[in-house]
Design an enzyme around this catalytic site. Structure first.
Site, short mmCIF file in Angstrom:
data_model
loop_
_atom_site.label_atom_id
_atom_site.label_comp_id
_atom_site.label_asym_id
_atom_site.label_seq_id
_atom_site.Cartn_x
_atom_site.Cartn_y
_atom_site.Cartn_z
CG ASP A 191 -2.82 2.91 -8.95
OD1 ASP A 191 -2.18 2.03 -8.78
OD2 ASP A 191 -3.88 2.98 -8.30
NE ARG A 235 1.14 -12.44 -1.34
CZ ARG A 235 0.67 -11.40 -0.39
NH1 ARG A 235 1.60 -11.17 0.81
NH2 ARG A 235 -0.10 -10.60 -0.75
CE LYS A 236 8.03 -7.71 -1.23
NZ LYS A 236 9.39 -7.35 -0.68
#
Lengths: 271, 271
Positions: free
Chosen positions: B193, B238-239
């Site tokens: 992450d 936006r991805k």
């Protein structure tokens, strides 16, 4: 880019490699040793089942003892003074269903079981041939590596064998920050791995995590308490598929949802 | 059970909610402030670019100072005495490509950039309306919450804007245990992450994690050093889609592979 591959043959092969010499971390939390400890706590010398933890006040008294200096290992799943009212309330809710009173006034197991939790169950694990003795002796379970109560992961898990469900009450301390004022995505993933893995182990015996697929929907404010609810999706041969939802304490807000795939390993893999 | 839903409209909506008041944790690691600090370290009063960190020995001398008592924030991405030879070797390899010498003997930026890392970049973050002042003041970045050097996450990230790549050298300390003698799946997820989020932020500006899909192939021995390599898969509105592989230091063994989906948030979301 290809989450769809997560259950492919390649993955199974990889996870088989992974299983060598290991068991899923959670296998230890519900290992025979841990359960024995738990049961011992509940049985008096006369052999009758007692409820030493039925009153939250008596638990607090026990838990605020300076545990690092105690000769007994600390069971982190018991309440301590850092637990807020949400955490205590949910603990009491599930704990009260762990034992029930029969018509004859005797205690017997309820539908839920609280799972004890230590900072290292396998004290003398060899951990393969790679590790130095120093690392082995100092190794601690990732979720239990901070001594300061309330600073990091405060959690307790309950399993319901009848309904094949597992819940975890989790209070996220101030050392778990990711986005400002909120819990790190990795800390949430850690709890998901912990709880889904525990549930898979409870249902299928020792397992290894093969895949986690996590959708983050809404951030978790630092310091808040959330509920992780796990259910069995299916079992196929060595594979156990578990779902997990992370919600606020009354279940009205979904923070995160995830699926986990776990592969069973035999005891031979542990040697 | 439905990893395929990870890029659905529902998820996008959820992540939009999630974006309110927040930025992805890694946004802070490569925030303007952090970069400025990094650049300031490299420019002398006379304005010429220096290489204070070009010798690993001089870095060690700096890093072993008792940083908790220093008035300067500690940059955790600099070597310390807990780093093993694998970690040092890889650090030197990438760090040496952060600055190059021109034919005129001047220094200029190379293709790689080392990213500084602190235990809390946004010192005075409000973090929403939920948090008590005590939690706010004590909050620390999850991956930097242990003071003992070498005990938990030791890592340094380098980004390569030209090739849209990011690498992270990660040495897993003894407090990150999951399966006996090996790194916890949650600790691996945390690093994934962290690194994919950093890379997405570097490529797209402030983002939030929307999905992580992680395949665990081969366990990571506690105490060992691994390499996380990230690349951009695609950008769609936006991805930002990022892939990540966790391998041993020479890349010959795949431990874990993952994909991450990140949603851009505007500065308005941060207020």
């Amino acid at each position: 880019m290809t989450p769809h591959e997560s259950y492919s043959t390649g993955e199974t092969r990889g996870a088989q490699q992974m299983a060598r010499g290991l068991c899923q971390v959670m296998g230890r939390e519900i290992s025979k040793g841990s359960f024995n400890t738990n049961i011992r706590q509940k049985i008096t010398p006369s052999g009758t089942l007692q409820l030493p933890w039925s009153s939250i006040n008596s638990v607090r008294t026990m838990a605020v003892l300076p545990w690092p200096f105690s000769s007994q290992p600390r069971d982190f799943s018991l309440p301590n003074s850092s637990w807020g009212s949400d955490m205590r309330h949910l603990y009491e809710h599930y704990n009260s269903q762990c034992e029930v009173e029969t018509e004859e006034g005797e205690k017997k197991w309820g539908v839920w079981r609280r799972l004890p939790s230590y900072n290292r169950s396998l004290k003398y694990a060899t951990g393969g041939v790679y590790l130095s003795k120093i690392i082995q002796s100092k190794a601690r379970l990732f979720t239990r590596n901070i001594r300061e109560q309330g600073a990091a992961f405060e959690y307790v898990m309950f399993v319901n064998k009848q309904e094949q469900k597992c819940v975890c009450v989790f209070q996220a301390g101030h050392l778990l920050e990711g986005p400002p004022g909120h819990v790190h995505g990795g800390a949430i993933a850690t709890m998901i791995d912990t709880v889904t893995g525990t549930h898979a182990t409870y249902l299928s015996g020792p397992v290894m995590t093969a895949n986690l697929n996590i959708n983050y929907r809404s951030p978790i404010p630092l310091g808040s308490t959330v509920l992780l609810t796990c259910s069995l999706d299916k079992k196929e041969g060595r594979k156990t598929f578990v779902s997990c939802q992370v919600t606020n304490t009354d279940g009205s807000k979904l923070h995160t949802e995830a699926t986990g795939l776990f592969l069973s390993i035999t005891m031979g893999h542990l040697l």
